[in-house]
Design a protein around this motif. Structure first.
Motif, PDB file in Angstrom:
ATOM      1  N   LEU A   1       0.808  -1.225   0.000  1.00  0.00           N
ATOM      2  CA  LEU A   1       0.000   0.000   0.000  1.00  0.00           C
ATOM      3  C   LEU A   1       0.837   1.271   0.000  1.00  0.00           C
ATOM      4  O   LEU A   1       0.301   2.362  -0.134  1.00  0.00           O
ATOM      5  N   GLY A   2       2.147   1.126   0.179  1.00  0.00           N
ATOM      6  CA  GLY A   2       3.012   2.303   0.210  1.00  0.00           C
ATOM      7  C   GLY A   2       3.203   2.812   1.629  1.00  0.00           C
ATOM      8  O   GLY A   2       2.720   2.220   2.606  1.00  0.00           O
ATOM      9  N   HIS A   3       3.894   3.923   1.736  1.00  0.00           N
ATOM     10  CA  HIS A   3       4.231   4.535   3.020  1.00  0.00           C
ATOM     11  C   HIS A   3       2.961   4.697   3.873  1.00  0.00           C
ATOM     12  O   HIS A   3       1.988   5.283   3.430  1.00  0.00           O
ATOM     13  N   GLY A   4       2.968   4.134   5.079  1.00  0.00           N
ATOM     14  CA  GLY A   4       1.810   4.216   5.973  1.00  0.00           C
ATOM     15  C   GLY A   4       0.784   3.119   5.763  1.00  0.00           C
ATOM     16  O   GLY A   4      -0.252   3.101   6.432  1.00  0.00           O
ATOM     17  N   GLY A   5       1.046   2.179   4.848  1.00  0.00           N
ATOM     18  CA  GLY A   5       0.087   1.112   4.550  1.00  0.00           C
ATOM     19  C   GLY A   5      -0.183   0.200   5.730  1.00  0.00           C
ATOM     20  O   GLY A   5      -1.326  -0.197   5.964  1.00  0.00           O
ATOM     21  N   TYR A   6       0.855  -0.106   6.504  1.00  0.00           N
ATOM     22  CA  TYR A   6       0.676  -0.960   7.686  1.00  0.00           C
ATOM     23  C   TYR A   6      -0.262  -0.274   8.680  1.00  0.00           C
ATOM     24  O   TYR A   6      -1.208  -0.878   9.181  1.00  0.00           O
ATOM     25  N   THR A   7      -0.028   0.989   8.923  1.00  0.00           N
ATOM     26  CA  THR A   7      -0.858   1.737   9.868  1.00  0.00           C
ATOM     27  C   THR A   7      -2.282   1.891   9.347  1.00  0.00           C
ATOM     28  O   THR A   7      -3.241   1.841  10.118  1.00  0.00           O
ATOM     29  N   ALA A   8      -2.443   2.052   8.053  1.00  0.00           N
ATOM     30  CA  ALA A   8      -3.792   2.167   7.466  1.00  0.00           C
ATOM     31  C   ALA A   8      -4.615   0.908   7.706  1.00  0.00           C
ATOM     32  O   ALA A   8      -5.839   0.972   7.860  1.00  0.00           O
ATOM     33  N   MET A   9      -3.952  -0.235   7.768  1.00  0.00           N
ATOM     34  CA  MET A   9      -4.639  -1.514   7.975  1.00  0.00           C
ATOM     35  C   MET A   9      -4.966  -1.793   9.433  1.00  0.00           C
ATOM     36  O   MET A   9      -5.831  -2.615   9.731  1.00  0.00           O
ATOM     37  N   ARG A  10      -4.283  -1.142  10.361  1.00  0.00           N
ATOM     38  CA  ARG A  10      -4.495  -1.432  11.787  1.00  0.00           C
ATOM     39  C   ARG A  10      -5.951  -1.159  12.158  1.00  0.00           C
ATOM     40  O   ARG A  10      -6.485  -0.105  11.871  1.00  0.00           O
ATOM     41  N   GLY A  11      -6.566  -2.148  12.776  1.00  0.00           N
ATOM     42  CA  GLY A  11      -7.980  -2.047  13.137  1.00  0.00           C
ATOM     43  C   GLY A  11      -8.905  -2.438  12.007  1.00  0.00           C
ATOM     44  O   GLY A  11     -10.120  -2.539  12.189  1.00  0.00           O
ATOM     45  N   HIS A  12      -8.350  -2.652  10.815  1.00  0.00           N
ATOM     46  CA  HIS A  12      -9.144  -3.017   9.636  1.00  0.00           C
ATOM     47  C   HIS A  12      -8.565  -4.244   8.938  1.00  0.00           C
ATOM     48  O   HIS A  12      -8.875  -4.505   7.790  1.00  0.00           O
ATOM     49  N   GLY A  13      -7.691  -4.981   9.627  1.00  0.00           N
ATOM     50  CA  GLY A  13      -6.982  -6.102   9.015  1.00  0.00           C
ATOM     51  C   GLY A  13      -7.808  -7.348   8.805  1.00  0.00           C
ATOM     52  O   GLY A  13      -7.370  -8.273   8.146  1.00  0.00           O
ATOM     53  N   GLY A  14      -8.985  -7.395   9.368  1.00  0.00           N
ATOM     54  CA  GLY A  14      -9.852  -8.546   9.173  1.00  0.00           C
ATOM     55  C   GLY A  14      -9.875  -9.464  10.373  1.00  0.00           C
ATOM     56  O   GLY A  14      -9.421  -9.116  11.471  1.00  0.00           O
ATOM     57  N   TRP A  15     -10.379 -10.672  10.151  1.00  0.00           N
ATOM     58  CA  TRP A  15     -10.618 -11.642  11.213  1.00  0.00           C
ATOM     59  C   TRP A  15     -10.149 -13.018  10.782  1.00  0.00           C
ATOM     60  O   TRP A  15     -10.212 -13.354   9.610  1.00  0.00           O
ATOM     61  N   CYS A  16      -9.718 -13.805  11.750  1.00  0.00           N
ATOM     62  CA  CYS A  16      -9.332 -15.196  11.514  1.00  0.00           C
ATOM     63  C   CYS A  16     -10.472 -16.098  11.966  1.00  0.00           C
ATOM     64  O   CYS A  16     -11.253 -15.727  12.843  1.00  0.00           O
ATOM     65  N   ALA A  17     -10.528 -17.273  11.367  1.00  0.00           N
ATOM     66  CA  ALA A  17     -11.564 -18.237  11.746  1.00  0.00           C
ATOM     67  C   ALA A  17     -11.015 -19.647  11.667  1.00  0.00           C
ATOM     68  O   ALA A  17     -10.087 -19.930  10.907  1.00  0.00           O
ATOM     69  N   THR A  18     -11.613 -20.521  12.451  1.00  0.00           N
ATOM     70  CA  THR A  18     -11.322 -21.943  12.416  1.00  0.00           C
ATOM     71  C   THR A  18     -12.485 -22.657  11.735  1.00  0.00           C
ATOM     72  O   THR A  18     -13.613 -22.139  11.740  1.00  0.00           O
ATOM     73  N   ILE A  19     -12.220 -23.788  11.151  1.00  0.00           N
ATOM     74  CA  ILE A  19     -13.250 -24.535  10.428  1.00  0.00           C
ATOM     75  C   ILE A  19     -13.944 -25.499  11.388  1.00  0.00           C
ATOM     76  O   ILE A  19     -13.282 -26.314  12.023  1.00  0.00           O
ATOM     77  N   LEU A  20     -15.258 -25.411  11.476  1.00  0.00           N
ATOM     78  CA  LEU A  20     -16.038 -26.337  12.308  1.00  0.00           C
ATOM     79  C   LEU A  20     -16.604 -27.470  11.471  1.00  0.00           C
ATOM     80  O   LEU A  20     -16.566 -28.625  11.873  1.00  0.00           O
ATOM     81  N   THR A  21     -17.157 -27.117  10.300  1.00  0.00           N
ATOM     82  CA  THR A  21     -17.742 -28.103   9.397  1.00  0.00           C
ATOM     83  C   THR A  21     -17.295 -27.783   7.976  1.00  0.00           C
ATOM     84  O   THR A  21     -17.595 -26.701   7.472  1.00  0.00           O
ATOM     85  N   PRO A  22     -16.571 -28.678   7.323  1.00  0.00           N
ATOM     86  CA  PRO A  22     -16.180 -28.432   5.934  1.00  0.00           C
ATOM     87  C   PRO A  22     -17.421 -28.326   5.036  1.00  0.00           C
ATOM     88  O   PRO A  22     -18.491 -28.808   5.385  1.00  0.00           O
TER      89      PRO A  22
END
Length: 193
Positions: free
Chosen positions: A159-180
């Motif tokens: 994303l360029g200069h400041g891209g890491y900071t722009a993503m903070r709080g907006h990076g998404g969510w992780c999940a585990t699989i319960l049922t394929p």
């Protein structure tokens, strides 16, 4: 928050029994001839305005490889078929579609494409931040949102200069699989019953 007759409505945690008290609440007179329903915090957090939708699916065939956008994919016990993700709590990554314009604005871009952010699914209409620890049904699969997916330092290059900071709080969510199962773009995603 204002209740009937303009009175201030207070929300207080109610005692919880062994079963969730979803949708039941307690009623009391509002002083104006009507009733107010008081909901517990558990009941409030279980309420969603609507179901969500899968807007985009991306596979990472190998580490650092470009993402491949696909219209449908099988979810295996270890994650998406054809994706290099690690099994367990980070088997699947989700990004809120409504955050894409925010990330773009914070990174000083006109727009940001989902493949740039390296998440598996882009979801719209369902507040993923309110789904931590919640089982979700999507397509024929079930997942559990396990926690935030922090941005990696590669976002600075992407994303360029400041891209890491722009993503903070907006990076998404992780999940585990319960049922394929199988998912496709356009499928509904909702809290599982």
């Amino acid at each position: 928050m204002r209740g009937g007759c303009g009175r201030l409505l207070q929300l207080r945690p109610l005692p919880r029994g062994p079963e969730p008290r979803q949708g039941r609440g307690r009623t009391r007179p509002d002083g104006c001839g009507g009733e107010l329903t008081t909901l517990s915090i558990g009941e409030l957090t279980a309420r969603h305005a609507r179901n969500g939708r899968i807007d985009w699916i991306g596979l990472r065939p190998s580490r650092r490889a470009p993402l491949e956008s696909v219209p449908a994919v099988d979810i295996t016990p270890d994650g998406l078929a054809g994706d290099h993700a690690r099994p367990g709590k980070r088997a699947l990554t989700l990004l809120q579609a409504e955050h894409l314009p925010v990330i773009a604005a914070l990174a000083a871009h006109a727009e940001v494409q989902p493949e740039t952010l390296r998440r598996n699914l882009v979801i719209s209409g369902l507040n993923l931040s309110a789904c931590r620890g919640v089982d979700l049904a999507l397509g024929t699969a079930r997942i559990r949102v396990t926690g935030p997916c922090a941005p990696c330092s590669r976002m600075e290059a992407a994303l360029g200069h400041g891209g890491y900071t722009a993503m903070r709080g907006h990076g998404g969510w992780c999940a585990t699989i319960l049922t394929p199962g199988r998912i496709a773009v356009g499928d509904t995603i909702r809290p599982a019953p």
